[in-house]
Motif scaffolding. Structure first.
Motif, PDB file in Angstrom:
ATOM      1  N   ILE A 166       0.866  -1.210   0.088  1.00 26.76           N
ATOM      2  CA  ILE A 166       0.099  -0.141   0.018  1.00 26.76           C
ATOM      3  C   ILE A 166       0.841   1.273   0.022  1.00 26.76           C
ATOM      4  N   PHE A 167       1.712   1.383   0.867  1.00 20.90           N
ATOM      5  CA  PHE A 167       2.868   2.540   0.998  1.00 20.90           C
ATOM      6  C   PHE A 167       3.648   2.568  -0.235  1.00 20.90           C
ATOM      7  N   GLU A 168       4.042   1.366  -0.876  1.00 21.82           N
ATOM      8  CA  GLU A 168       4.777   1.475  -2.056  1.00 21.82           C
ATOM      9  C   GLU A 168       3.872   2.128  -3.255  1.00 21.82           C
ATOM     10  N   ALA A 169       2.670   1.903  -3.393  1.00 20.73           N
ATOM     11  CA  ALA A 169       1.889   2.465  -4.337  1.00 20.73           C
ATOM     12  C   ALA A 169       1.661   3.710  -4.110  1.00 20.73           C
ATOM     13  N   LEU A 170       1.520   4.262  -2.698  1.00 16.74           N
ATOM     14  CA  LEU A 170       1.510   5.856  -2.526  1.00 16.74           C
ATOM     15  C   LEU A 170       2.455   6.514  -2.955  1.00 16.74           C
ATOM     16  N   TYR A 171       3.796   5.847  -2.683  1.00 16.85           N
ATOM     17  CA  TYR A 171       4.893   6.392  -2.990  1.00 16.85           C
ATOM     18  C   TYR A 171       5.148   6.639  -4.341  1.00 16.85           C
ATOM     19  N   LYS A 172       4.926   5.745  -5.045  1.00 11.57           N
ATOM     20  CA  LYS A 172       5.122   5.571  -6.604  1.00 11.57           C
ATOM     21  C   LYS A 172       4.059   6.602  -7.508  1.00 11.57           C
ATOM     22  N   GLY A 173       2.892   6.393  -7.095  1.00 12.25           N
ATOM     23  CA  GLY A 173       1.836   6.934  -7.808  1.00 12.25           C
ATOM     24  C   GLY A 173       0.917   8.010  -7.119  1.00 12.25           C
ATOM     25  N   GLY A 174       1.188   8.274  -5.966  1.00 13.16           N
ATOM     26  CA  GLY A 174       0.516   9.192  -5.353  1.00 13.16           C
ATOM     27  C   GLY A 174       1.025  10.907  -5.272  1.00 13.16           C
ATOM     28  N   PRO A 175       0.363  11.969  -5.012  1.00 13.75           N
ATOM     29  CA  PRO A 175       0.870  13.067  -5.168  1.00 13.75           C
ATOM     30  C   PRO A 175       1.889  13.561  -3.998  1.00 13.75           C
ATOM     31  N   GLY A 176       2.607  14.363  -4.124  1.00 18.89           N
ATOM     32  CA  GLY A 176       3.650  14.598  -3.192  1.00 18.89           C
ATOM     33  C   GLY A 176       3.099  14.972  -1.793  1.00 18.89           C
ATOM     34  N   TRP A 177       2.052  15.852  -1.730  1.00 22.58           N
ATOM     35  CA  TRP A 177       1.289  16.069  -0.549  1.00 22.58           C
ATOM     36  C   TRP A 177       0.949  14.780   0.449  1.00 22.58           C
ATOM     37  N   LEU A 178       0.494  13.835  -0.558  1.00 19.21           N
ATOM     38  CA  LEU A 178       0.084  12.509   0.366  1.00 19.21           C
ATOM     39  C   LEU A 178       1.232  11.822   0.632  1.00 19.21           C
ATOM     40  N   THR A 179       2.520  11.623   0.074  1.00 18.86           N
ATOM     41  CA  THR A 179       3.610  11.221   0.375  1.00 18.86           C
ATOM     42  C   THR A 179       4.332  11.659   1.660  1.00 18.86           C
TER      43      THR A 179
END
Length: 518
Positions: A166-179
């Motif tokens: 889940i966190f890898e997906a957020l890191y790769k595809g999520g916006p910067g503020w979400l990261t």
């Protein structure tokens, strides 16, 4: 009605609070059974196993020796003599989880125990008799082993994989503020909830399914495992039959009511108002639900007529016979397994016979192994070796500076070693396969194994040889070889070998220092 609330708080509230506290302790120690940045675990992470009288009795009988690490189990036996089978209702983490699953898995049947309630006594007889004749079965039926193994080999890797994905997906595809938000959360989870490594394990699915079956049985009958199958509960129940704390109904008890029998989670009260002290786990449901508030427990010499134990002579003798015969089966299977030379035990393991006698198959050592090298055996040591730990170098290697497995073993099947002592223990020996090793088979230079060998003096070294190249001309090439007197069998070379499939260098148990059998 005014008196009802205080009685409920006194009975159920305190039991549930104690259950939650012991479950939290169990889960805390389970999480601390892990690499924390140093080669030292400061907590007594195996304390639940050390207080387990079933594990202690079976290990002592199978090993034919007193195991000092397991002597705390006597304290639980003595406490049971005083309080009865309180452990199952107040302390046991498996029992607490089964109680917690009640709303998710509602039981079809409640009330007095059914026809399966004597099975646990027969299983207890089989486990102890088999242990006496050299076969250790306790690891397959002890609730702590089942729970810890299922969590370590199945739940932990699944948790690590799912959360990390889940966190890898957020890191790769999520916006910067979400990261920016997710990274601190992930670090907090790593420091608290997540295991050090994800890991993959042989028989991981099997370990998980066994645990799932224990919970699925709740659908048949509430606390089905505890009522009918748990040999630890059977042992504590037999001691509790002579316990000093007695259940009693008041003189005004109306035997036509039987509300106590209906709500008893253990089915300890039969239709005639008699209690089975070996089944009662002091849950206090009967105390809370009694309309007249006349049910209680006393240390006085009250002698309510107990319900019969229900064990048949034929069943008991049959259990003893089965326990005596079963040890012959793994002896045959081990002799015909044909792969025992690749069965590499952890450093500090006792000689094989003693190791199999003491090992609880709990998975603690596999969970704590830094490099995921320790895997549950399948049939490499025959039937009796299933779920026992073995180093599988292709999956992971034994870290040169690590001694954690010996620190967490509850029975001493893996002895605790100091760092310098562990580095001298030989668990096997590496050997090259010229038909696979790249410099031998293809004439291509490769020295990964020599480079990665952790020993200061390098157990794998290189020698220069002259060979004919593909065009027929002579060429110089360096080929690796093993210095047998230095190799400790850690498996690093086999693990890092770049060849796909079987490695060009294999580690076997040849030369192991724990016994003279191999």
């Amino acid at each position: 009605m005014a008196d009802e609330a205080p009685r409920k708080i006194k009975a159920n509230f305190w039991r549930r609070l104690v259950q939650i506290l012991f479950l939290a302790l169990f889960l805390f120690l389970f999480r601390k059974t892990d690499y924390g940045g140093t080669d030292e675990i400061p907590y007594a992470v195996n304390v639940f196993f050390r207080f387990d009288p079933l594990a202690a009795a079976a290990s002592i009988l199978a090993g034919k020796t007193i195991i000092g690490l397991m002597l705390p189990a006597l304290a639980l036996v003595l406490a049971t003599v005083v309080l009865g089978r309180f452990f199952c209702g107040w302390v046991c983490p498996m029992g607490t989880l089964l109680d917690g699953a009640r709303k998710v898995i509602p039981a079809r049947k409640t009330g007095p125990a059914g026809r399966y309630r004597t099975l646990k006594y027969y299983l207890l007889a089989i486990v102890l008799t088999s242990a006496l004749f050299g076969l250790q079965l306790v690891g397959y039926l002890d609730p702590f082993s089942i729970l810890t193994r299922g969590l370590a080999l199945t739940a932990d890797p699944a948790l690590h994989h799912s959360v990390t994905s889940i966190f890898e997906a957020l890191y790769k595809g999520g916006p910067g503020w979400l990261t920016d938000i997710s990274e601190p959360v992930y670090k907090a989870l790593v420091n608290t909830l997540l295991p050090y490594k994800g890991g993959v394990f042989h028989l991981g699915v099997t370990a998980g399914l066994i645990l799932i079956v224990v919970f699925a049985l709740e659908r048949i009958e509430r606390r089905f495992w505890c009522r009918n199958l748990c040999p630890l509960g059977a042992m504590l129940g037999l001691v509790a039959r002579f316990g000093l704390l007695k259940w009693y109904p008041g003189k005004a008890c109306d035997k036509k009511c039987m509300k106590c029998a209906e709500v008893c989670r253990m089915g300890a009260i039969d239709d005639e108002g008699r209690i089975s002290p070996e089944a009662c786990n002091l849950c206090l449901d009967c105390v809370d639900e009694c309309d007249k508030k006349i049910i209680g427990f006393k240390f006085k010499r009250v002698k309510p007529k107990p319900a019969p134990l229900g064990i048949s002579r034929r069943g008991f003798v049959g259990s003893l016979a089965a326990g005596a015969v079963l040890p012959a089966l793994p002896a045959v299977s081990a002799a015909s397994s044909g792969t025992s030379h690749l069965l590499i035990r952890p450093p500090g393991s006792l000689p094989e016979k003693e190791f199999l006698a003491r090992c609880l198959r709990c998975g603690e050592c596999m969970k704590v192994c830094i490099k995921n090298a320790l895997q549950p055996s399948v049939f490499q040591a025959g039937l009796e070796g299933v779920f026992t730990p073995a180093v599988v170098p292709r999956i992971g290697y034994c870290e040169y500076n690590c001694t954690l497995c010996g620190q967490v073993c509850p029975t001493g099947a893996i002895t605790r070693l100091a760092g310098p002592e562990k580095k001298l223990v030989v668990i096997g020996r590496a050997a090259f396969d010229p038909s696979i090793c790249v410099p031998y088979a293809r004439g291509i230079p490769c020295f990964v194994c020599e480079e990665m060998c952790p020993l200061p003096d390098k157990a794998i070294q290189l020698k220069s040889e002259t060979i004919k190249g593909p065009d027929g001309t002579e060429m110089e090439i360096e080929r690796p070889y093993v210095l047998d007197h230095l190799c400790i069998g850690c498996g690093t070379c086999e693990h890092v070998c770049p060849v796909e499939g079987p490695a060009g260098v294999r580690v076997s148990r040849e030369g192991e220092s724990r016994s003279e059998e191999f």
